[in-house]
Design a protein around this motif. Structure first.
Motif, PDB file in Angstrom:
ATOM      1  N   ALA A  10     -32.665   4.045  37.537  1.00 20.36           N
ATOM      2  CA  ALA A  10     -32.965   5.126  36.609  1.00 20.36           C
ATOM      3  C   ALA A  10     -31.916   6.240  36.654  1.00 20.36           C
ATOM      4  O   ALA A  10     -31.360   6.631  35.621  1.00 20.36           O
ATOM      5  N   MET A  11     -31.616   6.749  37.847  1.00 21.15           N
ATOM      6  CA  MET A  11     -30.665   7.843  37.954  1.00 21.15           C
ATOM      7  C   MET A  11     -29.248   7.386  37.632  1.00 21.15           C
ATOM      8  O   MET A  11     -28.527   8.030  36.869  1.00 21.15           O
ATOM      9  N   VAL A  14     -28.574   7.101  33.947  1.00 16.04           N
ATOM     10  CA  VAL A  14     -28.333   8.387  33.289  1.00 16.04           C
ATOM     11  C   VAL A  14     -26.899   8.851  33.534  1.00 16.04           C
ATOM     12  O   VAL A  14     -26.199   9.298  32.616  1.00 16.04           O
ATOM     13  N   GLY A  48     -34.963  10.987  26.624  1.00 15.01           N
ATOM     14  CA  GLY A  48     -35.103  12.218  27.377  1.00 15.01           C
ATOM     15  C   GLY A  48     -35.706  13.308  26.535  1.00 15.01           C
ATOM     16  O   GLY A  48     -36.113  13.072  25.387  1.00 15.01           O
ATOM     17  N   PHE A 129     -34.834  15.465  37.695  1.00 11.50           N
ATOM     18  CA  PHE A 129     -34.572  14.518  36.617  1.00 11.50           C
ATOM     19  C   PHE A 129     -35.846  13.787  36.178  1.00 11.50           C
ATOM     20  O   PHE A 129     -36.065  13.560  35.004  1.00 11.50           O
ATOM     21  N   ALA A 131     -36.590  10.594  36.501  1.00  7.24           N
ATOM     22  CA  ALA A 131     -36.131   9.412  35.767  1.00  7.24           C
ATOM     23  C   ALA A 131     -36.873   8.162  36.214  1.00  7.24           C
ATOM     24  O   ALA A 131     -37.263   8.032  37.377  1.00  7.24           O
ATOM     25  N   HIS A 141     -35.945   9.840  31.179  1.00  8.57           N
ATOM     26  CA  HIS A 141     -35.917  10.942  32.138  1.00  8.57           C
ATOM     27  C   HIS A 141     -36.585  12.160  31.502  1.00  8.57           C
ATOM     28  O   HIS A 141     -36.525  12.362  30.287  1.00  8.57           O
TER      29      HIS A 141
END
Length: 311
Positions: A10-11, A14, A48, A129, A131, A141
């Protein structure tokens, strides 16, 4: 600039998407083949607070050999995979390559140091975040509060300022700090408060706050970690850690810590580097850590059941 993001969960997804959108050549390295194939075939979909977009042009791979030499390596793996990532990127770095590692918990820099020299290794802390992966090639996120950056040995440097500029130009709120270890520990206090407790009591952050019995146990985890941090010489920016972690928790009542998300997926978490890291520090400094020791044992037992179910 050629940037390799190692670990595009996930992070990391991004990070990769924002870097690619700002014009960098981005390599995304991850073992999840379906995710890699989706990024290469249809792009990386990011949802987002400002809407959604599909980012094309990221080259994703499961094989580090495809990276070649890169200017910047961002290690965004789980804490347990940092050493493996460091060993894998070693053939692809030169004297000018910068390695930035961003994980929850403690000890990422030390784990990298077992595989390569840390002269060009910097540490990061991601904050706010929220996320999560929605599927292959699809990430959501909630926000992007802050990326904190610092030199492993502390202080300011020209490359640290340049790295801050790269993140800022990609659309992140990024700041460099003289003492990144302070920031790592301040995030750790929030993590130990929320991670194991939410996982053990099977609740989100808001539900943890509403149950006074469970919240007091969570604060017990935090107080043990705070005492260990002080013993380690950490210069916290506050004198009231309970107020600090409570304010943090109250900002995100619907959030689930990544440890609980790991349990939803029935996979191993980062327990050894968050709550599980505190008992060893307590032993070093003669500080009792029963809350973290007990909750870590319960989390490990839950995860052992996941493993037994696979056999």
């Amino acid at each position: 600039m050629k940037i390799a993001v190692v670990g595009v969960g996930a992070m990391g997804s991004v990070y990769a998407a924002k870097f690619a959108t700002s014009g960098h050549q981005v390599m995304a390295v991850d073992p999840w083949r379906d995710h890699v194939e989706a990024i290469n075939s249809v792009g990386l979909k990011i949802q987002g607070p400002k809407g959604e977009a599909t980012v094309l042009g990221i080259k994703a791979t499961t094989d580090f050999k495809d990276c070649g030499q890169c200017d910047l390596f961002v290690i965004a793996t789980k804490a347990s995979a940092v050493g493996v990532a460091a060993r894998a990127i070693k053939p692809h770095i030169d004297a000018n390559s910068v390695i930035l590692t961003i994980q929850n918990g403690l000890g990422a820099g030390d784990r990298i140091a077992t595989h390569l020299a840390t002269d060009n290794v910097l540490l990061g802390v991601a904050d706010g975040f929220g996320a999560s992966m929605k599927g292959p090639g699809h990430v959501h996120h909630n926000a992007m509060k802050l990326i904190r950056l610092g030199e492993m040995s502390g202080g300011r440097s020209e490359r640290l300022e340049e790295l801050e500029g790269i993140w800022r130009d990609a659309g992140f709120n990024a700041r460099s700090f003289e003492d990144i270890h302070q920031l790592i520990w301040e995030k750790l206090l929030c993590n130990v408060t929320l991670s194991a407790p939410c996982s053990v009591f099977d609740c989100n952050v808001g539900e943890l706050r509403k149950c006074d019995e469970h919240w007091q146990i969570a604060l017990g985890c935090m107080r043990e970690a705070y005492r260990c941090g002080l013993a380690e010489g950490i210069a916290f920016s506050f004198d009231d850690p309970q107020r600090y972690v409570t304010a943090f928790a109250d900002m995100m009542p619907a959030a689930n810590p990544s440890m609980r998300l790991d349990h939803f997926a029935k996979r191993q978490s980062e327990i050894d580097f968050i709550n599980g890291a505190i008992p060893a520090l307590g032993q070093r400094h003669n500080i009792a850590t029963p809350y973290n020791q007990t909750l870590s044992a319960i989390v490990r037992n839950i995860e052992n059941q996941f493993e037994r179910a696979k056999t």
